[in-house]
Each structure stands twice: as C-alpha cells, then as structure tokens.
Scaffold this motif. Structure first.
Motif, PDB file in Angstrom:
ATOM      1  N   THR A 175      -4.570  21.466  35.386  1.00 15.83           N
ATOM      2  CA  THR A 175      -4.173  20.138  34.900  1.00 15.83           C
ATOM      3  C   THR A 175      -2.675  19.906  35.071  1.00 15.83           C
ATOM      4  O   THR A 175      -2.256  18.852  35.549  1.00 15.83           O
ATOM      5  CB  THR A 175      -4.523  19.984  33.402  1.00 15.83           C
ATOM      6  OG1 THR A 175      -5.817  20.549  33.190  1.00 15.83           O
ATOM      7  CG2 THR A 175      -4.501  18.540  32.964  1.00 15.83           C
ATOM      8  N   TYR A 203      12.571  14.976  45.622  1.00 15.79           N
ATOM      9  CA  TYR A 203      11.407  14.277  46.197  1.00 15.79           C
ATOM     10  C   TYR A 203      11.358  12.849  45.661  1.00 15.79           C
ATOM     11  O   TYR A 203      11.205  11.880  46.432  1.00 15.79           O
ATOM     12  CB  TYR A 203      10.153  15.077  45.826  1.00 15.79           C
ATOM     13  CG  TYR A 203       8.797  14.504  46.233  1.00 15.79           C
ATOM     14  CD1 TYR A 203       8.346  13.273  45.765  1.00 15.79           C
ATOM     15  CD2 TYR A 203       7.935  15.226  47.049  1.00 15.79           C
ATOM     16  CE1 TYR A 203       7.099  12.768  46.116  1.00 15.79           C
ATOM     17  CE2 TYR A 203       6.682  14.736  47.405  1.00 15.79           C
ATOM     18  CZ  TYR A 203       6.274  13.502  46.923  1.00 15.79           C
ATOM     19  OH  TYR A 203       5.027  13.011  47.261  1.00 15.79           O
ATOM     20  N   HIS A 253       3.073  12.973  50.357  1.00 15.95           N
ATOM     21  CA  HIS A 253       3.209  14.411  50.596  1.00 15.95           C
ATOM     22  C   HIS A 253       2.757  15.116  49.311  1.00 15.95           C
ATOM     23  O   HIS A 253       3.180  14.743  48.217  1.00 15.95           O
ATOM     24  CB  HIS A 253       4.679  14.733  50.923  1.00 15.95           C
ATOM     25  CG  HIS A 253       4.973  16.193  50.932  1.00 15.95           C
ATOM     26  ND1 HIS A 253       4.326  17.067  51.773  1.00 15.95           N
ATOM     27  CD2 HIS A 253       5.823  16.952  50.183  1.00 15.95           C
ATOM     28  CE1 HIS A 253       4.784  18.297  51.555  1.00 15.95           C
ATOM     29  NE2 HIS A 253       5.688  18.249  50.589  1.00 15.95           N
ATOM     30  N   PRO A 282       2.725  18.620  47.631  1.00 10.21           N
ATOM     31  CA  PRO A 282       2.963  20.047  47.410  1.00 10.21           C
ATOM     32  C   PRO A 282       2.000  20.597  46.359  1.00 10.21           C
ATOM     33  O   PRO A 282       1.636  21.768  46.382  1.00 10.21           O
ATOM     34  CB  PRO A 282       4.414  20.107  46.934  1.00 10.21           C
ATOM     35  CG  PRO A 282       4.724  18.726  46.435  1.00 10.21           C
ATOM     36  CD  PRO A 282       3.872  17.795  47.234  1.00 10.21           C
ATOM     37  N   GLY A 326      10.406  15.897  53.358  1.00  7.34           N
ATOM     38  CA  GLY A 326      10.760  17.250  53.792  1.00  7.34           C
ATOM     39  C   GLY A 326      12.045  17.656  53.097  1.00  7.34           C
ATOM     40  O   GLY A 326      13.060  16.944  53.154  1.00  7.34           O
TER      41      GLY A 326
END
Ligand code: HMG
Length: 395
Positions: free
Chosen positions: A39, A214, A241, A243, A318
């Motif tokens: 979670t 980010y 994106h 991650p 990136g």
C-alpha cells in the motif's frame, strides 16, 4: 503549427526475466510490514534478472517479439536507438549488439541513448523527429528501452527494483498511438537525486529528494506542455514514469493541482485515468527507461479498444534530471492491433523465486560482468537463442 505527417507508435512488445520476487515475502524477510510495500509504495512483485537476462538479451527478445507479432521486418528499419542506463559496455552501444542479433540493414543509424530513465523517451522523440524531418524516407524506427534496476540488498530502494525491456515500432500512419509532433513540454535541471558511478553495479539514490525532483520536473514539463500545446481535447488517461505505483498517484495529484483540482478530486479520477496503466508495472517493477512505456503497454492491453480516438498524456522522468510531457491519440483500430500483439503474454511463463534464490542471483552478478568481451558477444547470441525458445517466439 506545422503540418506534420501522422507519426507514432505502431506496435509494442515486452520481454521480462523468468523470475520475480513477491514483495510480501521480501517484506517479511526484511522485517518490514508488507503493507508498506503493497500500500505504502504500491508494489506487488519485482522481476529479477539472471546473468543470461541482461539488457542485451532482454532488449533483443522484446524486439524479436515486436517483429514477429506486428508483421514488420528488420529490413524496414532505418534507425535503431536503445535507451538504457545499465548497458554492458561503456563504449560499444547496446544498439550495435541488437543490430547484429536482429539482422538490421547496414544502412541503419544505430546508437545508445543514456539519460537515466529518460533515455527511452530521448530515443522515441528522436525517432519521431527523424521521421518528421524526412530523413526516414519511408523507413521505420526501432526504439528499445531495456534495463535491470538494482539497489543494495536491504536498502530502502530494494522493493523498487525490476527488470525488463519494451520495444517500440515508430513509423508514419501508426496503428496504436499517434504522437502530437512538436508539442512536447520539457524541463531539465542539474540535480543529484539518483546516480550510478562508474564501476558501481547498484544505483545510489537520495530517495526522498528524488521524489521531490520528480514532482518539480513534472510541474515544469507539464507547465511547458500547457503553454506549447494550448487548448485541446481533455486527456482521457495519463501514463506516468512509474518507479513504484504510489509515485504515479503523487504525480497525478501534483498535476491536477496545477489544473486547480483538489487532492480528493485527483484521487477520484486516479482509478479511471491512471490505474489501468499500473497493472504491468506492479507485476514487474521499475524497468527504468522502459517504465513509462510499460505503463502505456498496460493501458493498451487493458483498454485500447475503449480508448480508440481518445487523447492520452505521457510523462517521462529521468533522474539527473530531464523530463518531458507530451500527448498522443489512440488509433481507430488500436483495439484489434493490441489484441493481436498479446502484450502481456511474456509474463505467462514467469515463476516466483524465493528471497534466498534472489539473493544468490544477485551475488553472481559481479562475476557475470567480468566476462571477456568477445566471449560475451558469442554468449549473447547463444543466450538469445535459448531465450527465444523460452518466450515461444518460434512457435
Ligand atoms: P522509505 O523511506 O523506506 O519509505 O523509501 P517511506 O518511509 O517514505 O514510506 C513510503 C510510503 O509508505 C509512505 O507513504 C509511508 O507513509 C508509507 P507516502 O507518504 O509516500 O504516501 N508507509 C506505509 N503504508 C502502509 N503501511 C505501512 C507503512 N509504512 C510506511 N506499514 C523511497 C521510499 C521511494 C524513498 C525508496 O523506496 C527509494 O529510495 N526508492 C528508489 C528511488 C525512487 O524510486 N525514486 C522515485 C522518484 S526518482 C525516479 O523515478 C527516477 C528513477 O526511476 C531512476 C531513473 O531516472 O533512472 C528512480
């Protein structure tokens, strides 16, 4: 605006390692509440690569599958870009290995693009511009994003690892997603949020700072995109994106706050606008350069038919950092094309590895890297053959 031809993603294919670790088991082994991974981070599994599943074999298998399922031929390709941040050589580009393994034409520009997780997007947007400029002269581009994501065992980043490759066929009159050419929003800044010094196998990261970088980059790129793209249809879906899944939720809140929406409204739209893109990432993990395109593959796998004719947003980040926000339109026959591609089929043969098996594989990584180059190249070809059989490409 210029009157560009219709350009974009015509087909997409994946390759994944044979093994994955279940993150409930990893949490238990590390003495952490599984709910933190499931979670708190929004992760379920992470793919782990064996020594014969390096970015070359994964990338070549994704590309082989792309040709086989789409009906395109290696002879159609005039540009091959491999986005990777975990290449097997500092000088010889991954694209040269793929050029040989795939039998691409000699009249073909090949190179590797490195910019952390942005390398695949650098390849894709370069391919789009190559076609728009007229340099392609009717040929197509092959863009392969391939990585093995590694952090230190027991580190905070460990549950956000993954491995895999996404291959994209980019051409005129694309059947899956037509990219809005020349309409991207960009952001760059010199930051030390995530890096991997030469000779380090594992990435180093300032984790919480990287999350902020980010989000700052998303704000910059999305703000630029709104200025550049102006008014248009609303975005029916947005792929970020990924991650780890929670990062996409944070991103969606951050972006919609810029549009004046509350956190509650962003969370309500998340289930419809973002969640379908998170299924494959949650089963594979962070695959760095391929992460955004794994999210797009997940969306197309789940909803291509329902989204035909609709506009989707794409956000690539990136570390280091560079980010780009852009949009595309799902093609009028994308549902049938996505079904024929059988996008998620490579996951069928994967099996769960124990934490002990995963740790043993990681210990073998260093030795795998010290293979002498010529032998390594020969082995890459041999490995490719065995992996082709494994993925059932010749059946
Ligand atoms: P951490 O510090 O261990 O985790 O590492 P945390 O304490 O921040 O907790 C994470 C979340 O779980 C929090 O939720 C907690 O509240 C929650 P949030 O506040 O974020 O909403 N939580 C729980 N929830 C349920 N039950 C529980 C529980 N305990 C806590 N029991 C971190 C997290 C992401 C920093 C770490 O995993 C990391 O360093 N990962 C690698 C870096 C990364 O992925 N960064 C993302 C942005 S940068 C990027 O995307 C680029 C990248 O892909 C590389 C490239 O470009 O090449 C990484």
């Amino acid at each position: 605006r210029h009157d560009f031809p219709r350009i974009g993603i015509d087909a997409i294919a994946l390759a994944v390692p044979r093994r994955f670790v279940d993150l409930t088991e990893l949490a238990e082994a590390r003495g952490i509440a599984p709910s933190k991974y499931l979670t708190g981070l929004g992760t379920r599994r992470m793919a782990i690569a064996a020594p014969d599943e390096d970015p070359i074999t994964l990338g070549a298998n994704a590309a082989r599958r792309l040709f086989q399922r789409s009906g395109a031929s290696p002879a159609d390709i005039g540009l091959c870009v491999v986005g990777t941040e975990t290449a097997v050589d500092h000088a010889k580009p991954a694209a040269s290995f793929l050029h040989g393994l795939l039998g691409l034409p000699s009249a073909c520009r090949v190179f590797e693009a490195k910019h952390a997780c942005f390398g695949g997007t650098a390849g894709l947007l370069n391919a789009v511009d190559w076609i728009a400029s007229g340099s392609a002269r009717g040929r197509a581009a092959l863009v392969v994003c391939s990585d093995v994501a590694r952090y230190a065992l027991g580190s905070a980043g460990e549950p956000t690892q993954g491995a895999g490759a996404v291959a994209l066929l980019v051409r005129e009159r694309p059947r899956l997603v037509e990219i809005e050419v020349g309409q991207t929003g960009t952001y760059a800044r010199d930051v030390y949020d995530f890096w991997r010094p030469l000779h380090h196998k594992e990435a180093l990261v300032d984790g919480h700072y990287s999350v902020q970088c980010y989000l700052d980059a998303l704000a910059g790129a999305y703000g630029d995109w709104r200025r550049v793209a102006g008014d248009g249809d609303p975005l029916a879906r947005t792929c970020y994106h990924v991650p780890y899944g929670k990062m996409a939720r944070k991103a969606h809140r951050h972006r919609l706050a810029m549009d004046g929406l509350t956190e509650q409204a962003a969370d309500e739209s998340f289930a419809v606008e973002v969640e379908p893109s998170l299924d494959l990432p949650s089963r594979i993990g962070n695959i760095y350069t391929g992460s955004l395109y794994l999210a797009l593959a997940s969306l197309l796998n789940a909803e291509a038919r329902a989204l035909e004719g609709q506009r989707v947003g794409l956000f690539s980040y990136g570390s280091g950092c560079c980010a780009e926000f852009f949009a595309g339109r799902i093609g009028p026959e994308a549902g049938a094309v996505a079904a024929a591609l059988e996008i998620d089929a490579p996951l069928d043969g994967c099996h769960r590895a124990s934490v002990a098996e995963y740790e043993a594989l990681r210990k073998g990584d260093e030795a795998a890297d010290r293979r002498p180059a010529p032998e390594g190249a020969e082995r890459a070809a041999a490995r490719l053959d065995s992996r082709v059989v494994y993925l059932g490409l010749d059946s």
